[in-house]
Design a protein around this motif. Structure first.
Motif: not given
Length: 479
Positions: A365-366, A400-403, A353-356
């Motif tokens: 992409d994320a 990750l959804s919250h991000v 996720f972070r890469d995206a």
RNA sequence: GGCACCGUAGCCAAGUUGGUAAGGCAAGGGACUGCAAAUCCCUCAUACCCCGGUUCGAAUCCGGGCGGUGCCUCCA
């Protein structure tokens, strides 16, 4: 992987280097409030909201400034047409816009300055520009002398001679050169006192561009990291901002310029003149705000995104899938009586996720990567994986959804609320559905599957989908 | 006319500091189900608008076309 941003200034993706280590100052040109916000505004808000959420999650200390333009020709004219004070008129639309933002789960910025509250700061910059020979007063107006700033055009990649042919002088303007633009506009007869300020050049009000120069400098400093806004602001707004700020300070205004693409309808830009724009409010009557947000994040912010019913419906299904999976995970852990504290996130998914997001906030992409995580989570529950493993996946999925600003609600609440709203939009009465479900349960108990199936068909035709489970029969509204 | 951007399967959409095509929807098969739905498993682009070039190798770089969009006026 380091954070990389596509910079309009250089037209390429660059590694991000902050002005001050660990900190990022972000200024985004907000909305001119003279009407309800439209889906294009929603995109700008969502894109930069997601970017700022991601930066914070990555560990940056972000100072996020997003202004309100509350003084402008259109505001004054519209307010006048309604016999309303321009300031009150603008304030009302700021409130309306904040309601829309809430529905889209847009967080407030750290500072949300209003143009009208920063007039002295603007006057100061204008005075400095006059002192330095970059601006001149003319019959109560003040204009920026474009040809005095050699870098003019560096953002929008234009040269002055090309611009010259298209430049115009409005009636009543006193420019020395058609390319020059207004820093200060003299008050015109009949304009309300609430939008008139005293200045060294007489009573008047600021031009559009100067507000952002003043507010960004006030809250982020002379040179800051990221300046964002819609693509249509590249020229002339941001070009003019650069000219004013850099001519006044002699320093670079912002290192990275980020611009979001348009929302199109039928593959064409929305515009009021074409009568094809959609307000956020209109859309919220038909769609869940989170579905709209997911739709807006499903394309990279820099590319155009075409609004279609089916694309939003797709996004709505993703939101549903997220909540269903979170609910399923919660239920699994409850059933297993899993009570350990907050588990560690699953590195593999976090890194993907972070890469995206590091790659110029690639939310499309994320989202794909988050979705893969949800698949893994679902599969692990179906495979009756150890609760600790499910808990870790579940926690990671939530985080990750919250991000992305997605799935912020408690899953069961969200599922219920979404169903209630969807039913209301389709004119489906939950009590009627529950009644038919009860009849069908009775028929099924009596092994009268013919009647049971007839009821299912009837509900399907009405747009309701049934789900028989171990806990009874649940239902959903079909899109 | 000037300046930019875009063109990837039926549809949407990642990937563009070159290394052998993510993901979603739709579709087909399977598990599960009284039947379904949801969920899971499997299948689904010898191919990235066209033509050249560079390269051991290009969706990715270069040149030339074609098609679409935006900005050049207020605009997210």
């Amino acid at each position: 992987m380091p954070l990389r941003l596509f910079n309009t200034l250089t037209n390429e993706k660059q590694d991000f280097t902050p002005v001050r280590p660990g900190r990022i100052g972000v200024y985004v040109c907000g909305i001119t409030v003279y009407d309800l916000a439209h889906i294009g505004h929603a995109r700008m808000l969502t894109a930069f909201d997601a970017a700022v959420r991601a930066l914070r999650w990555m560990g940056w200390q972000v100072n996020f400034v997003r202004n309100w333009t509350d003084v402008d020709d259109k505001i004054i004219r519209r307010a006048g047409e309604r016999g309303e004070d321009p300031q009150q008129f603008a304030a009302r639309y700021i409130d309306e816009c904040r309601r829309d933002m809430q529905a889209l789960n847009i967080l407030p910025a750290d500072v949300e300055p209003k143009a009208t509250e920063n007039i002295p700061e603007m006057i100061e910059i204008i005075s400095k520009l006059i002192e330095r020979g970059h601006a001149y007063a003319s019959a109560g107006d003040v204009y920026f002398s474009v040809r005095s700033f050699p870098d003019y055009g560096k953002l929008s990649k234009r040269n002055l001679d090309d611009l010259q042919s298209g430049a115009r002088v409005e009636p009543g303007e006193q420019k020395h050169d058609p390319l020059d633009f207004a820093l200060w506009k003299a008050a015109k007869p009949g304009e309300p006192a609430s939008v008139t300020w005293q200045s060294p050049w007489g009573p008047g009000r600021p031009g559009w561009h100067i507000e952002c120069s003043a507010m960004s400098q006030k809250y982020l400093g002379v040179t800051f990291d990221v300046h964002g806004g819609g693509k249509d602001l590249v020229f002339p707004h941001h070009e003019n901002e650069i000219a004013q700020s850099e001519a006044a300070s002699g320093q670079e205004l912002a290192h990275y310029w980020l611009h979001n693409g348009f929302v199109t309808l039928d593959a064409e830009k929305m515009s009021k003149s074409m009568g094809n724009f959609k307000t956020i409010r209109d859309l919220l009557a038909h769609w869940d705000g989170e579905a709209l947000r997911a739709f807006l994040l499903s394309t990279h912010y820099r590319h155009p995104i075409n609004f279609t019913e089916s694309a939003v419906a797709d996004a709505d299904r993703r939101v549903e899938y997220f909540y269903e999976t979170l609910a399923k995970g919660d239920a699994y852990l409850t059933q297993k009586k899993f009570t350990a504290g907050e588990p560690a996130p699953v590195d593999e998914h976090v890194a993907a996720f972070r890469d995206a997001m590091d790659d110029d906030f690639n939310t499309a992409d994320a989202m794909a990567r988050v979705e893969r995580l949800y698949h893994v989570l679902n599969a692990s529950i179906d495979a009756k994986a150890p609760p600790a493993e499910v808990a870790a996946l579940l926690h990671t999925a939530r985080t990750l959804s919250h991000v992305l600003g997605l799935a912020p609600r408690a899953p069961l609440d969200a599922i219920r609320e979404r169903r209630t709203l969807a039913a209301a939009r389709k004119g489906i009465k939950p009590a009627d559905v529950e009644q038919l479900i009860a009849e069908r349960i009775a028929a099924r108990k009596a092994k009268d599957f013919k009647t049971a199936d007839a009821i299912r068909m009837k509900l399907t035709d009405a747009g309701v989908e049934l789900r028989d489970g171990s806990q009874g029969t649940d239902w959903r509204v079909l899109l």
